[in-house]
Write a protein that holds these residues in place. Structure first.
Motif, short mmCIF file in Angstrom:
data_model
loop_
_atom_site.label_atom_id
_atom_site.label_comp_id
_atom_site.label_asym_id
_atom_site.label_seq_id
_atom_site.Cartn_x
_atom_site.Cartn_y
_atom_site.Cartn_z
N ARG A 110 70.80 -95.54 12.80
CA ARG A 110 72.09 -95.19 12.08
C ARG A 110 73.09 -95.85 12.91
NH1 ARG A 110 69.50 -92.34 8.58
NH2 ARG A 110 67.23 -91.22 8.49
N ILE A 111 73.41 -95.97 14.30
CA ILE A 111 74.86 -96.13 15.23
C ILE A 111 74.31 -97.55 14.71
CG2 ILE A 111 75.29 -95.68 17.09
CD1 ILE A 111 73.91 -92.75 17.52
N LYS A 112 74.02 -98.00 15.10
CA LYS A 112 73.87 -99.32 15.13
C LYS A 112 73.97 -100.22 13.33
CE LYS A 112 73.32 -103.65 17.38
NZ LYS A 112 73.75 -103.83 18.94
N LYS A 113 73.43 -99.85 12.68
CA LYS A 113 74.18 -99.93 11.75
C LYS A 113 75.31 -99.97 11.31
CE LYS A 113 69.21 -100.17 9.47
NZ LYS A 113 68.80 -99.56 8.42
N ILE A 114 75.86 -99.14 11.50
CA ILE A 114 77.89 -98.76 11.25
C ILE A 114 78.05 -99.33 11.76
CG2 ILE A 114 77.18 -96.50 10.44
CD1 ILE A 114 78.65 -96.90 13.29
N TYR A 117 81.54 -101.11 10.86
CA TYR A 117 83.08 -100.10 10.60
C TYR A 117 83.54 -99.95 11.37
CZ TYR A 117 79.45 -100.88 5.94
OH TYR A 117 78.79 -101.56 5.10
N THR A 118 83.08 -99.84 12.64
CA THR A 118 84.04 -99.73 13.56
C THR A 118 85.08 -100.29 14.14
OG1 THR A 118 82.19 -100.37 15.65
CG2 THR A 118 82.40 -97.68 14.32
N ASN A 119 84.86 -101.56 13.82
CA ASN A 119 86.51 -102.48 14.19
C ASN A 119 86.26 -102.96 15.58
OD1 ASN A 119 86.58 -102.65 11.13
ND2 ASN A 119 88.48 -101.43 11.13
N GLY A 120 85.35 -102.68 16.05
CA GLY A 120 85.25 -102.81 17.56
C GLY A 120 86.46 -101.77 18.32
N GLU A 121 86.25 -100.64 17.60
CA GLU A 121 86.87 -99.87 18.41
C GLU A 121 86.54 -98.63 18.85
OE1 GLU A 121 89.53 -98.99 15.22
OE2 GLU A 121 91.21 -100.58 15.49
N SER A 122 87.37 -98.16 19.67
CA SER A 122 86.11 -96.61 20.25
C SER A 122 85.62 -95.94 18.92
CB SER A 122 87.14 -96.10 21.36
OG SER A 122 87.35 -97.12 22.63
N ILE A 149 81.56 -95.92 29.20
CA ILE A 149 81.02 -96.22 27.85
C ILE A 149 81.42 -94.59 26.94
CG2 ILE A 149 79.35 -97.05 26.18
CD1 ILE A 149 79.32 -99.04 28.49
N CYS A 150 80.55 -93.67 27.73
CA CYS A 150 79.87 -92.65 27.28
C CYS A 150 80.44 -91.22 27.00
CB CYS A 150 78.54 -92.66 26.42
SG CYS A 150 77.77 -91.52 25.66
N ARG A 193 83.20 -95.63 23.68
CA ARG A 193 84.05 -97.00 23.26
C ARG A 193 82.54 -98.17 22.69
NH1 ARG A 193 84.98 -98.45 29.81
NH2 ARG A 193 85.11 -100.39 29.05
N PRO A 194 83.07 -98.97 22.50
CA PRO A 194 82.25 -100.25 21.60
C PRO A 194 81.41 -100.92 22.52
CG PRO A 194 84.61 -101.59 22.46
CD PRO A 194 84.88 -99.42 22.13
N GLU A 195 81.47 -100.80 23.62
CA GLU A 195 80.12 -101.28 24.50
C GLU A 195 79.22 -100.64 24.23
OE1 GLU A 195 84.21 -102.19 26.60
OE2 GLU A 195 83.63 -100.99 25.47
N ILE A 196 79.07 -99.13 23.93
CA ILE A 196 77.33 -98.51 23.13
C ILE A 196 76.74 -99.24 22.44
CG2 ILE A 196 78.91 -97.75 20.87
CD1 ILE A 196 76.57 -95.75 23.53
#
Length: 259
Positions: A110-114, A117-122, A149-150, A193-196
């Motif tokens: 689910r997280i991967k699919k959004i 929409y996070t625009n490469g931001e944390s 990262i987390c 962080r977006p690296e997740i």
């Protein structure tokens, strides 16, 4: 920061309610627990939300599509063109994106699919079934201090059962179980962080393969919290939260009512 809320699961352990609506839409004090979570984040200044929906996702969309109407003074004019006039808008300054992430998709999927929409931001991330009075901005400050990262928020929940001390089959003592007897658990209220997204390949539970990889890379830290947190996993939990709300003793209610 945007707030990502996982709200797509089946909620099988509270099936008495979730057979009709998504678990995050089960009400506390006449409002979905999802709303309570969002109000907490809003209190700390975070008003942009991405809802990872799935099971009965239309219920969540219907709630927000009618949110302004249901929280405003309205005139319905049936004498002319059937116009609707909103006189006072009591709704919050929220921007809510509801994404259908799939019926059976697991949390990491689910997280991967959004990601777009996070625009490469944390971003902030939490589960759609737990409320807390944690200071979200303090969690963010802790996250930024370590550079990993987390960040997860970790608590020691109250033990539900008494603890026995045994010698073979002989009972030596019995006492109420304290928090120190219970291991820390991840309760959400996370910062990512977006690296997740680089650690999510395929459809898994977030706490399994993705978190295992992050741990191996030493890219996770825990913000230990000793304040209030309560999940709504069962009807018993729902009734406990409802009782706290009705008696005016809900610790997670950090906001002031508008009316």
């Amino acid at each position: 920061m945007k707030v990502v809320i996982l709200a797509g699961g089946l909620g099988t352990r509270i099936a008495e309610e979730s057979q009709f609506i998504p678990k995050p839409m089960i009400e506390i004090g006449g409002k979905p627990i999802l709303w309570h979570i969002m109000k907490t984040y809003s209190h700390w200044g975070h008003n942009e939300f991405i809802i990872c929906a799935g099971y009965k996702q239309h219920v969540i969309k219907d709630f927000f599509s009618n949110y302004v109407l249901h929280n405003s003074d309205v005139t319905f004019d049936f004498s002319g063109e059937g116009n609707i006039t909103i006189h006072k808008n009591y709704s919050e300054p929220w921007r809510v994106t509801v994404i259908n992430t799939g019926y059976n998709t697991l949390t990491a999927g689910r997280i991967k699919k959004i990601q777009p929409y996070t625009n490469g931001e944390s971003f902030l991330l939490t589960y759609g079934d737990g409320v807390s009075d944690v200071n979200v901005n303090e969690v963010i400050k802790f996250h930024e201090s370590h550079g990993k990262i987390c960040t997860i928020t970790a608590v020691q929940p109250e033990g539900r059962f008494g603890a026995l001390t045994l010698d073979g089959d002989k009972v030596l003592s019995f006492r109420e179980k304290s928090r120190t007897d219970v291991p820390f658990i991840n309760v959400g209220y996370m910062v990512m962080r977006p690296e997740i997204f680089d650690y999510i390949e395929g459809d898994f539970m977030l706490e399994q393969e993705p978190f295992d990889k992050i741990l191996q890379a030493d890219e996770m830290r825990a913000y230990k919290y000793t304040g209030f947190w309560q999940c709504m996993d069962t009807i018993r939990d729902q009734r406990k939260l409802e009782s706290l709300w009705q008696t005016g003793m809900a610790p997670w209610k950090l906001w002031e009512d508008k009316f």
